[in-house]
Design a protein around this motif. Structure first.
Motif, PDB file in Angstrom:
ATOM      1  N   ARG A 147      32.953  31.726  28.552  1.00 59.24           N
ATOM      2  CA  ARG A 147      34.080  32.250  29.289  1.00 59.24           C
ATOM      3  C   ARG A 147      34.585  33.500  28.459  1.00 59.24           C
ATOM      4  O   ARG A 147      34.649  33.765  27.136  1.00 59.24           O
ATOM      5  CB  ARG A 147      35.378  31.199  29.308  1.00 59.24           C
TER       6      ARG A 147
ATOM      7  N   THR B  87      40.264  35.727  31.378  1.00 57.85           N
ATOM      8  CA  THR B  87      41.082  36.812  32.496  1.00 57.85           C
ATOM      9  C   THR B  87      42.328  36.251  32.759  1.00 57.85           C
ATOM     10  O   THR B  87      43.326  37.071  32.531  1.00 57.85           O
ATOM     11  CB  THR B  87      40.438  37.306  33.539  1.00 57.85           C
TER      12      THR B  87
ATOM     13  N   HIS C  55      36.088  26.754  30.421  1.00 58.01           N
ATOM     14  CA  HIS C  55      35.310  26.055  31.697  1.00 58.01           C
ATOM     15  C   HIS C  55      34.322  24.741  31.250  1.00 58.01           C
ATOM     16  O   HIS C  55      33.700  25.073  29.967  1.00 58.01           O
ATOM     17  CB  HIS C  55      34.285  27.150  32.282  1.00 58.01           C
TER      18      HIS C  55
ATOM     19  N   GLY D  56      34.569  35.730  37.073  1.00 59.28           N
ATOM     20  CA  GLY D  56      35.152  36.397  38.201  1.00 59.28           C
ATOM     21  C   GLY D  56      36.610  36.099  38.002  1.00 59.28           C
ATOM     22  O   GLY D  56      37.105  35.626  37.163  1.00 59.28           O
TER      23      GLY D  56
ATOM     24  N   ASP E 196      42.732  30.785  36.507  1.00 56.18           N
ATOM     25  CA  ASP E 196      42.610  31.107  38.023  1.00 56.18           C
ATOM     26  C   ASP E 196      41.549  30.029  38.683  1.00 56.18           C
ATOM     27  O   ASP E 196      41.351  29.773  39.711  1.00 56.18           O
ATOM     28  CB  ASP E 196      42.246  32.689  38.300  1.00 56.18           C
TER      29      ASP E 196
END
Ligand code: GLU
Length: 198
Positions: free
Chosen positions: A73, A76, A86, A101, A125
């Protein structure tokens, strides 16, 4: 945007995933994680810092399975932390997602999902994707992911595994790279070519 590597076949997934993630290290990252499916159950291991730290964790508490996904990771949304690393899970822990992304409309999606009772554990996100898939479950993982992604704006490369359909990795991409390598009785996914060459 950082690294994704995945394996599905008849061998142990973790060694392939760790080797693949190491080949993606050159891109830089702040945390790393993996998830496997073993006898229909999902197992997750993740940590802040280097892949070598993840390897140490896996030595102490191994996870196995011949279906697996891994991620490095570059944060962001949400600071580098264990909870923000993650893979991310839905409310039940039966769906896990790794994502490269940015999901631009994640705040709006997060609010809607929270109103429906979804419980969030990270500030990313990415986590909205896991809950959106859960919300759109229709008995077919591929179509559930596809329905979920219709509501998402932004760029993504992602890989999903689920206890609902254990023999499968569902992948999707939009504006971020993701490559599939087909072998004999095994397949690989990677967000960049160097990790697939060997
Ligand atoms: N936006 C996601 C996050 O902050 C993915 C970052 C990435 O591409 O590594 O967790």
């Amino acid at each position: 945007m950082c690294g994704i590597f995945g394996y599905i076949g008849n061998k142990e997934a973790i060694p392939f995933i760790i080797e693949g993630l190491k080949k993606l290290e050159y891109r830089g990252y702040d945390s790393a994680g993996v998830a496997t499916l073993n006898k229909g159950k999902i197992f997750v291991s993740k940590c802040v810092g280097k892949i070598s730290g993840l390897e140490d964790m896996l030595k102490q508490k191994p996870i196995s399975g011949s279906v697996g996904i891994g991620h490095t990771r570059w944060a962001t949304h949400g600071r580098p932390s264990h909870l923000n690393s993650h893979p991310h899970e839905d409310c039940t822990g039966k769906i896990v997602v790794v994502h490269n992304g940015i999901i631009e409309n994640y705040l709006e999606l997060r609010r809607k999902l929270a109103d429906k009772g979804h419980k969030f554990t990270s500030a990313t996100d990415t986590e909205v994707i896991a809950h959106l898939i859960e919300e759109n479950l229709d008995g077919n993982l591929l179509s559930s992911v596809s329905k979920a992604l219709k509501q998402v704006k932004g760029s993504y490369a992602l890989a999903v595994i689920s206890e609902h359909e254990p023999g499968k990795i569902v992948i999707a991409r939009h504006g971020s790279p993701l490559i599939v390598g087909f072998g004999e009785k095994e397949s690989f996914i990677s967000s960049d070519i160097p990790a697939l060459l060997k």
